[in-house]
Design an enzyme around this catalytic site. Sequence first.
Site, PDB file in Angstrom:
ATOM      1  N   ASP A 148     -15.104   2.936   8.213  1.00 23.36           N
ATOM      2  CA  ASP A 148     -14.036   3.865   7.851  1.00 23.36           C
ATOM      3  C   ASP A 148     -14.549   4.936   6.894  1.00 23.36           C
ATOM      4  O   ASP A 148     -14.204   6.105   7.020  1.00 23.36           O
ATOM      5  CB  ASP A 148     -12.856   3.118   7.227  1.00 23.36           C
ATOM      6  CG  ASP A 148     -11.807   4.088   6.700  1.00 23.36           C
ATOM      7  OD1 ASP A 148     -11.218   4.809   7.532  1.00 23.36           O
ATOM      8  OD2 ASP A 148     -11.606   4.153   5.474  1.00 23.36           O
TER       9      ASP A 148
ATOM     10  N   ARG B 229     -14.339  13.069   9.639  1.00 26.59           N
ATOM     11  CA  ARG B 229     -13.041  13.668   9.974  1.00 26.59           C
ATOM     12  C   ARG B 229     -12.706  14.798   9.018  1.00 26.59           C
ATOM     13  O   ARG B 229     -12.153  15.826   9.407  1.00 26.59           O
ATOM     14  CB  ARG B 229     -11.938  12.590   9.923  1.00 26.59           C
ATOM     15  CG  ARG B 229     -12.006  11.616  11.112  1.00 26.59           C
ATOM     16  CD  ARG B 229     -11.165  10.389  10.856  1.00 26.59           C
ATOM     17  NE  ARG B 229      -9.785  10.728  10.559  1.00 26.59           N
ATOM     18  CZ  ARG B 229      -8.965  10.003   9.794  1.00 26.59           C
ATOM     19  NH1 ARG B 229      -9.388   8.871   9.262  1.00 26.59           N
ATOM     20  NH2 ARG B 229      -7.741  10.396   9.570  1.00 26.59           N
TER      21      ARG B 229
ATOM     22  N   HIS C 173       0.845  -1.197   0.000  1.00 24.75           N
ATOM     23  CA  HIS C 173       0.000   0.000   0.000  1.00 24.75           C
ATOM     24  C   HIS C 173       0.873   1.237   0.000  1.00 24.75           C
ATOM     25  O   HIS C 173       1.834   1.336   0.752  1.00 24.75           O
ATOM     26  CB  HIS C 173      -0.898   0.017   1.240  1.00 24.75           C
ATOM     27  CG  HIS C 173      -1.723   1.261   1.341  1.00 24.75           C
ATOM     28  ND1 HIS C 173      -2.888   1.429   0.623  1.00 24.75           N
ATOM     29  CD2 HIS C 173      -1.521   2.415   2.021  1.00 24.75           C
ATOM     30  CE1 HIS C 173      -3.383   2.632   0.884  1.00 24.75           C
ATOM     31  NE2 HIS C 173      -2.580   3.246   1.724  1.00 24.75           N
TER      32      HIS C 173
ATOM     33  N   SER D 198      -7.350   3.692   9.805  1.00 22.31           N
ATOM     34  CA  SER D 198      -8.134   3.812   8.579  1.00 22.31           C
ATOM     35  C   SER D 198      -7.479   3.010   7.450  1.00 22.31           C
ATOM     36  O   SER D 198      -8.119   2.183   6.788  1.00 22.31           O
ATOM     37  CB  SER D 198      -8.243   5.294   8.208  1.00 22.31           C
ATOM     38  OG  SER D 198      -8.684   5.471   6.884  1.00 22.31           O
TER      39      SER D 198
ATOM     40  N   LYS E 240      -8.590  -1.160   5.876  1.00 23.22           N
ATOM     41  CA  LYS E 240      -8.891  -1.504   4.481  1.00 23.22           C
ATOM     42  C   LYS E 240      -8.008  -2.644   3.978  1.00 23.22           C
ATOM     43  O   LYS E 240      -8.456  -3.528   3.249  1.00 23.22           O
ATOM     44  CB  LYS E 240      -8.735  -0.253   3.603  1.00 23.22           C
ATOM     45  CG  LYS E 240      -9.903   0.711   3.791  1.00 23.22           C
ATOM     46  CD  LYS E 240      -9.710   2.027   3.068  1.00 23.22           C
ATOM     47  CE  LYS E 240      -8.908   2.992   3.894  1.00 23.22           C
ATOM     48  NZ  LYS E 240      -9.082   4.400   3.590  1.00 23.22           N
TER      49      LYS E 240
END
Length: 435
Positions: free
Chosen positions: A162, A169, A83, A184, A188
């Site tokens: 999320d 947020r 990621h 967060s 995922k």
Amino acid sequence: MFRMVDLIEKKRDGFTLTNQEIEWMIDGFTKGEIPDYQMSAMAMAILFQGMTHEELGVLTLSMAKSGDQFDLSAIHGIKVDKHSTGGVGDTTTLVLAPLVASLGIPVAKMSGRGLGHTGGTIDKLEAIPGFKVEVSEQDFIDLVNKNKVAIAGQSGNLTPADKKLYALRDVTGTVQSIPLIASSIMSKKIASGADAIVLDVKTGAGAFMKTVEDAQALATEMVAIGNQVGRRTMAVISDMSQPLGVAIGNANEVIEAINTLKGNGPKDLVELCLVLGSQMVYLANGASSLEEARQKLEENLQNGKALEVFKTFIASQGGDASVVDDTSKLPHALYDIDVVADKNGYVTSIVADDLGVAAMMLGAGRATKESQIDLAVGISVLKKVGDKVVTGEPFVRIHSNQEHVEDVMSKVKEAYTIGDEKIYQPLIYKVITSK
Ligand code: URA
Ligand code: CA
């Protein structure tokens, strides 16, 4: 059972929430039983008070469980996901997926589309004629078992908790909380079914984390969460003050990936792929050390094996694999327009964000989720930080479908600073491994 106001006060006063409290809160928030205003107050309390590793592990798992979870257990081997926290011209996934797969390690990747000035792997792949990003779960699993690699667009209802929390947020000044960002992102990855996770945390003007210190804090937190919840996790902190590699734009980045897989990639892109790839291979037990993993990856870049896997991968998802041998079959723009230097010197900085925005103005990226993108357009970065330029020499090439691009050109010029000093721009600031 619990009252949300009690939990808010508890966190506000610096106490630790129990596992049951966190699970109850996320479940209630997902179902709409806990109102946005109370969850917003909780986010603010977390921003100021932080969370313990244990709290974060539970928060992350609760969010991962709030919606669909992909079960990749039918894929043989250890599935490692990579990621990136997002950048401009970040072509690493297109290179890493076939490269890591060429060592027999399964790469089952779900990717997103680009938004704003950052690109998305799914859009880039769609620049290949015929390539299909929508793959059923069963086909996806079969493809990975057969070819060791598949990349599909995100589908289903992944981590709704999320999604809701991030939206709150965004409008309550609570995005910039390291525990909230870390949970967060990790929720995922976990919901996507990864056994192990490699994180590329970007830092610099083009990144979410502007300083190395913040990037390191985020990376450390994510590595801790991953290991806490039984997913081996490592991270790299890499530069995003200037764009990665030399290509920005969808077809343009596919060409860059092909060149890299042919062993002719830009130095920074190759290096980052090798560092991230080594972690992926190591975590998947494909090598007994990071050094050995790197050596194996270097071999498969040089001997053409990674390129062969890329061809098979493209063809298996319906794409025209002959683009690898003839990149002129990819979409290309009508006009190539050079931006030239108006003085002698060295490139001392390139603001990646600005070049990303310039590419978006050409149509390479989406201003809003609904925008249509132009796969052919983009920007080639001819000069990077530390490179010498002379008056009249091009430093950027704009690939455009419009003849007049004055606004894009001024954005490109704004991105560049040319000075007298030859500056060295580090690429990798830190490698974070855990025991
Ligand atoms: N990216 C995410 O996915 N979550 C955050 O909170 C911030 C950036
Ligand atoms: Ca690039």
